[in-house]
Scaffold this motif. Sequence first.
Motif, short mmCIF file in Angstrom:
data_model
loop_
_atom_site.label_atom_id
_atom_site.label_comp_id
_atom_site.label_asym_id
_atom_site.label_seq_id
_atom_site.Cartn_x
_atom_site.Cartn_y
_atom_site.Cartn_z
N GLU A 6 0.86 -1.09 -0.08
CA GLU A 6 -0.22 0.03 0.08
C GLU A 6 0.86 1.23 0.03
O GLU A 6 0.34 2.38 -0.20
CB GLU A 6 -0.98 0.03 1.26
N MET A 11 -1.17 9.47 -0.40
CA MET A 11 -1.65 9.90 1.00
C MET A 11 -0.48 9.92 2.10
O MET A 11 -0.68 10.62 3.08
CB MET A 11 -2.71 8.63 1.42
N PHE A 12 0.34 9.20 1.87
CA PHE A 12 1.48 9.05 2.78
C PHE A 12 2.48 10.26 2.22
O PHE A 12 2.86 10.60 1.25
CB PHE A 12 2.45 7.95 2.58
N LYS A 13 2.92 11.33 3.50
CA LYS A 13 3.61 12.27 3.34
C LYS A 13 4.96 12.40 2.45
O LYS A 13 4.99 13.17 1.57
CB LYS A 13 4.21 12.96 4.51
N ASP A 75 -4.40 2.61 -8.93
CA ASP A 75 -5.47 2.78 -7.70
C ASP A 75 -5.86 4.38 -7.84
O ASP A 75 -5.04 5.24 -7.63
CB ASP A 75 -4.77 2.64 -6.27
N ASN A 96 -7.69 -0.83 -9.66
CA ASN A 96 -8.09 -0.70 -8.69
C ASN A 96 -8.42 0.73 -8.29
O ASN A 96 -7.77 1.68 -7.95
CB ASN A 96 -6.78 -0.80 -7.27
N ILE A 120 -10.26 -4.82 -9.31
CA ILE A 120 -10.63 -5.08 -8.19
C ILE A 120 -12.10 -4.15 -8.06
O ILE A 120 -12.00 -2.98 -8.64
CB ILE A 120 -9.71 -4.32 -6.78
N ASP A 160 -14.00 -6.33 -3.47
CA ASP A 160 -13.74 -5.57 -2.13
C ASP A 160 -14.94 -5.33 -1.53
O ASP A 160 -15.47 -4.45 -1.84
CB ASP A 160 -12.80 -4.65 -2.38
N GLY A 198 -8.74 -3.14 1.56
CA GLY A 198 -7.68 -2.23 2.02
C GLY A 198 -7.81 -2.31 3.43
O GLY A 198 -8.41 -1.53 4.29
N SER A 200 -5.67 -1.37 5.74
CA SER A 200 -5.64 -0.44 6.72
C SER A 200 -6.74 0.57 7.34
O SER A 200 -6.46 1.43 8.27
CB SER A 200 -4.23 0.46 6.27
N ASN A 201 -7.56 0.55 6.30
CA ASN A 201 -8.71 1.33 6.32
C ASN A 201 -9.47 1.09 7.92
O ASN A 201 -9.94 2.11 8.73
CB ASN A 201 -10.06 1.06 5.65
N GLN A 204 -7.84 3.18 10.72
CA GLN A 204 -7.36 4.88 10.65
C GLN A 204 -8.41 5.46 11.83
O GLN A 204 -9.10 5.34 12.28
CB GLN A 204 -8.10 5.40 9.45
N ARG A 209 -2.98 0.89 15.71
CA ARG A 209 -3.11 0.44 14.42
C ARG A 209 -2.60 -0.82 14.05
O ARG A 209 -3.37 -1.62 13.43
CB ARG A 209 -2.66 1.61 13.49
N ILE A 229 -4.54 -5.31 0.37
CA ILE A 229 -3.80 -4.28 0.19
C ILE A 229 -3.24 -3.88 1.82
O ILE A 229 -4.03 -3.47 2.55
CB ILE A 229 -4.55 -3.11 -0.41
N1 THG Z 1 -9.96 -0.80 -1.27
C1 THG Z 1 -9.14 -0.80 -2.32
N2 THG Z 1 -8.20 0.21 -2.57
C2 THG Z 1 -7.91 1.09 -1.64
C3 THG Z 1 -8.76 1.00 -0.52
C4 THG Z 1 -9.71 0.03 0.03
N3 THG Z 1 -6.90 1.96 -1.71
C5 THG Z 1 -6.51 2.94 -0.91
C6 THG Z 1 -6.81 2.30 0.68
N4 THG Z 1 -8.21 1.86 0.62
C7 THG Z 1 -5.84 1.32 1.00
N5 THG Z 1 -4.53 2.03 1.48
C8 THG Z 1 -4.16 2.66 2.29
C9 THG Z 1 -3.03 3.45 2.38
C10 THG Z 1 -2.93 4.26 3.67
C11 THG Z 1 -3.92 4.13 4.46
C12 THG Z 1 -4.87 3.53 4.62
C13 THG Z 1 -5.20 2.57 3.46
C14 THG Z 1 -3.51 5.03 6.00
N6 THG Z 1 -2.41 6.30 5.94
C15 THG Z 1 -2.31 7.00 6.90
C16 THG Z 1 -3.33 7.64 7.46
O1 THG Z 1 -4.51 7.92 6.76
O2 THG Z 1 -3.42 7.99 8.67
C17 THG Z 1 -1.31 8.23 6.30
C18 THG Z 1 -0.02 8.25 7.29
C19 THG Z 1 1.08 9.41 6.56
O3 THG Z 1 0.53 10.21 6.28
O4 THG Z 1 2.26 8.71 6.65
O5 THG Z 1 -3.88 4.65 6.86
O6 THG Z 1 -10.35 -0.05 0.90
N7 THG Z 1 -9.42 -1.63 -3.38
#
Ligand code: THG
Length: 263
Positions: A6, A11-13, A75, A96, A120, A160, A198, A200-201, A204, A209, A229
Amino acid sequence: MIVIGERLNGMFKDVGKAIVEGDPAVIRDLAQRQLDAGANVLDVNVGPTAEDAVGAMKWLVETIREVTEAPLAIDSTKFDVVRAGVERAGPTSMINSTPGDEARLDRYMPLAAEFGCDIIALTIDEKGIPRDANGRMEIAMRIVEKAMLNGVDLERIYIDPVIIPCNVPDAGHHPGEVLETIRQVKLISDPPPKTTLGLSNVSQGTSERHLINRTYLVMCLAAGLDSAIVDPLDTELMNAVTTAELLMNQSVYCDDFLRAHRR
Ligand code: THG
């Protein structure tokens, strides 16, 4: 489990900054490190802030292709951005992702057929994310129907079920409904579509985490999840995947199974 890394997401700095400054070293390094850590596919997302999203996607894919021919998951919510990415990523790429409403499926499925790539599809439509597994399955069925109509093999489809953060008020039932959807998708057809998430959602905005991510991933694997992911640089998460696969009899036990698997 098919591991989709991922970290190449604006979205990551660090990645967002590298896109703005056109700094290829950060991108190449993250591509290589994720693959070294066990990623099978790299998710590529320009993030919410890129001004010229099509240009940013082209640059990201070309930069990654300087170091690897690994499959990329392109994506984006924007069709033109997805198309630009898939054109440059080549035949091993994934789309994606597409939402599961009629109109979007009618655009994205022909694109998957044209490029012969995996796709996806999300169980989300114009009414939003369904409350329960039944609602998610209705959309999953529409996705399968559209794949068949467009000549996309069901092995190429990843459903998904869309997980949302577990701290959202009144949404505590979603992780369980997603698990149920993962189980039921396998009953739709023979061969069935694959499933992804995804991951890590789910965590959040929470303070634990890593613990939440890996606990939920193991639950999903037990329910039959094929792919996710995830952050492959999270060693404890990757060790949990290896251990879950061992316990599900997908590999043979030895005392050194973590090291053996990494090798
Ligand atoms: N389904 C599918 N694709 C996806 C998602 C999904 N793509 C994007 C996302 N959801 C999956 N990828 C991430 C990537 C990062 C984070 C969560 C999901 C994340 N990022 C930190 C945050 O928001 O706190 C960023 C931290 C930073 O700035 O360093 O959590 O559901 N098909």
